[in-house]
Design a protein around this motif. Structure first.
Motif, PDB file in Angstrom:
ATOM      1  N   ASP A   1       0.852  -1.191   0.000  1.00 15.19           N
ATOM      2  CA  ASP A   1       0.000   0.000   0.000  1.00 15.19           C
ATOM      3  C   ASP A   1       0.888   1.242   0.000  1.00 15.19           C
ATOM      4  O   ASP A   1       2.100   1.163  -0.252  1.00 15.19           O
ATOM      5  CB  ASP A   1      -0.950  -0.006   1.203  1.00 15.19           C
ATOM      6  CG  ASP A   1      -0.223  -0.260   2.516  1.00 15.19           C
ATOM      7  OD1 ASP A   1       0.984   0.050   2.583  1.00 15.19           O
ATOM      8  OD2 ASP A   1      -0.851  -0.764   3.467  1.00 15.19           O
ATOM      9  N   ALA A   2       0.295   2.384   0.305  1.00 14.24           N
ATOM     10  CA  ALA A   2       1.035   3.648   0.233  1.00 14.24           C
ATOM     11  C   ALA A   2       2.185   3.704   1.231  1.00 14.24           C
ATOM     12  O   ALA A   2       3.155   4.448   1.030  1.00 14.24           O
ATOM     13  CB  ALA A   2       0.082   4.820   0.474  1.00 14.24           C
ATOM     14  N   ARG A   3       2.100   2.935   2.313  1.00 10.25           N
ATOM     15  CA  ARG A   3       3.158   2.948   3.330  1.00 10.25           C
ATOM     16  C   ARG A   3       4.337   2.057   2.974  1.00 10.25           C
ATOM     17  O   ARG A   3       5.421   2.214   3.522  1.00 10.25           O
ATOM     18  CB  ARG A   3       2.584   2.528   4.682  1.00 10.25           C
ATOM     19  CG  ARG A   3       1.550   3.489   5.256  1.00 10.25           C
ATOM     20  CD  ARG A   3       1.079   2.996   6.626  1.00 10.25           C
ATOM     21  NE  ARG A   3       0.098   3.896   7.201  1.00 10.25           N
ATOM     22  CZ  ARG A   3      -1.207   3.840   6.986  1.00 10.25           C
ATOM     23  NH1 ARG A   3      -1.679   2.908   6.159  1.00 10.25           N
ATOM     24  NH2 ARG A   3      -2.036   4.680   7.562  1.00 10.25           N
TER      25      ARG A   3
ATOM     26  N   SER B   1       6.286   3.198  -2.987  1.00 11.85           N
ATOM     27  CA  SER B   1       6.247   4.575  -3.503  1.00 11.85           C
ATOM     28  C   SER B   1       6.724   4.572  -4.945  1.00 11.85           C
ATOM     29  O   SER B   1       7.750   3.961  -5.271  1.00 11.85           O
ATOM     30  CB  SER B   1       7.139   5.497  -2.666  1.00 11.85           C
ATOM     31  OG  SER B   1       6.715   5.537  -1.317  1.00 11.85           O
TER      32      SER B   1
ATOM     33  N   GLU C   1      -3.813   0.119  -4.847  1.00  9.34           N
ATOM     34  CA  GLU C   1      -2.902  -0.769  -4.143  1.00  9.34           C
ATOM     35  C   GLU C   1      -2.387  -1.877  -5.059  1.00  9.34           C
ATOM     36  O   GLU C   1      -2.995  -2.177  -6.090  1.00  9.34           O
ATOM     37  CB  GLU C   1      -3.598  -1.352  -2.917  1.00  9.34           C
ATOM     38  CG  GLU C   1      -3.957  -0.262  -1.892  1.00  9.34           C
ATOM     39  CD  GLU C   1      -4.621  -0.827  -0.668  1.00  9.34           C
ATOM     40  OE1 GLU C   1      -5.044  -1.997  -0.718  1.00  9.34           O
ATOM     41  OE2 GLU C   1      -4.710  -0.112   0.337  1.00  9.34           O
TER      42      GLU C   1
END
Length: 333
Positions: A121-123, A126, A164
């Motif tokens: 995911d975004a965490r 990147s 995602e």
């Protein structure tokens, strides 16, 4: 009316990286697999299913700290993603096997994760500004990978907003080495077609059947004879191997597992694509499908006929028509 206002497609993009990044990703996948199998043990400990550990919230409270203590290198976010993966796997089992919902005391099966994909995911992922590369979180700091999409994948990537992703390792055949892929979900909004002043010639009916896979109101037939013969061959092959029961027969059964399903899915894709393309070329604005809900319960027949009906993939074909028609701006009823 059946219509989706959003369309999500997955682009399977090959990745290029150096050997150091390759090994770091393999190490992270191994830790992720260990975490998932540890969470499976926690789910199976609740044999009577009183704690409802297949639900993500309950599994998180029951297993998060244990996973963090057992596999500390994995990190907090990938631990949460492992909980998500195990919860999704068990919810899929419950949705596709009614016996577990009918008998509440029936213990859930023990899933064994092997070559599992890592949800990102975004965490944990990147992308660069031009979307040509990405940095991926691993157990040994982030690594940089290059995205190498083909023309088909690039068309999907350019068509909507990136969501995602799933990091997947594809094993090589024989002596060839494996490779990493990034499965990127791409979402785009679909325009809702307007059906005001709808004319009769702008409607197309599609009838699905066992002898004819599909028949359109314009007179086009899609024969199912070849597909039926292929499925009968798959069935008789499996039956012979199951009767034999030797170690080699069981190995062959594992080897051919899913081959029939993939073949049928491919044929359904081809037929649904042709139906929707013909409807779009002829200026159709509405496709009408028959309602076959509970047809298996309604038909009373012998074992052979029931077995044949259960292998009839009419719902999959209808769903593919809905998906492709929505992308083409055609409503389905």
């Amino acid at each position: 009316m059946v219509f989706r206002d959003r369309d999500v497609r997955t682009a399977c993009v090959a990745l290029e990286m150096d050997s150091d990044a390759f090994e770091k990703l393999r190490r992270t996948q191994d830790l992720f697999r260990r975490a998932c199998n540890l969470l499976v043990e926690i789910v199976c400990e609740d044999a009577e299913r009183k704690r409802r550990l297949w639900q993500r919230y309950n599994l998180h409270h029951a297993g998060y700290y244990l996973v963090r203590e057992t596999v500390p290198e994995l990190g907090a976010q990938l631990t949460c993603n492992a909980i998500r993966a195990v919860s999704a796997a068990y919810q899929s089992i419950l949705a596709n096997n009614p016996k577990y919902t009918k008998d509440k005391k029936l213990a859930l099966p023990k899933i064994v994760f092997k070559n599992i994909g890592i949800h990102l995911d975004a965490r944990t992922l990147s992308f660069s500004q031009d979307h040509s590369s990405a940095t991926v979180f691993t157990s040994q700091k982030r690594v940089c990978v290059q995205l190498c999409p083909g023309a088909f994948q690039q068309e999907i990537l350019n068509g909507g907003k990136w969501r995602e992703c799933e990091l997947v390792y594809k094993r090589g055949k024989g002596k060839s080495s494996g490779r990493w892929q990034l499965h990127i979900a791409v979402e785009r909004k679909l325009e809702l077609p307007d059906l005001t002043n709808l004319k009769e010639e702008e409607i197309e009916g599609v009838d699905v059947g066992e002898n004819n896979m599909a028949a359109t109101s314009d007179g086009q037939l899609f024969k199912a004879g070849k597909l039926k013969d292929d499925r009968d061959k798959f069935l008789s092959h499996r039956a012979r191997l199951q009767r034999k029961g030797t170690r080699n027969a069981k190995r062959k059964l594992r080897e051919i597992s899913g081959r029939e399903r993939r073949h049928v899915e491919h044929v359904n894709h081809v037929v649904s694509k042709q139906i929707v393309k013909q409807a779009a070329d002829n200026g159709k604005r509405l496709i009408v499908l028959e309602d076959l809900s509970h047809i298996r319960e309604r038909i009373k027949a012998g074992h052979k006929v029931r077995a044949r009906l259960h292998r009839w993939p009419f719902r999959e074909l209808q769903q593919m028509i809905v998906d492709k028609a929505s992308r083409a701006g055609i409503r389905v009823m």
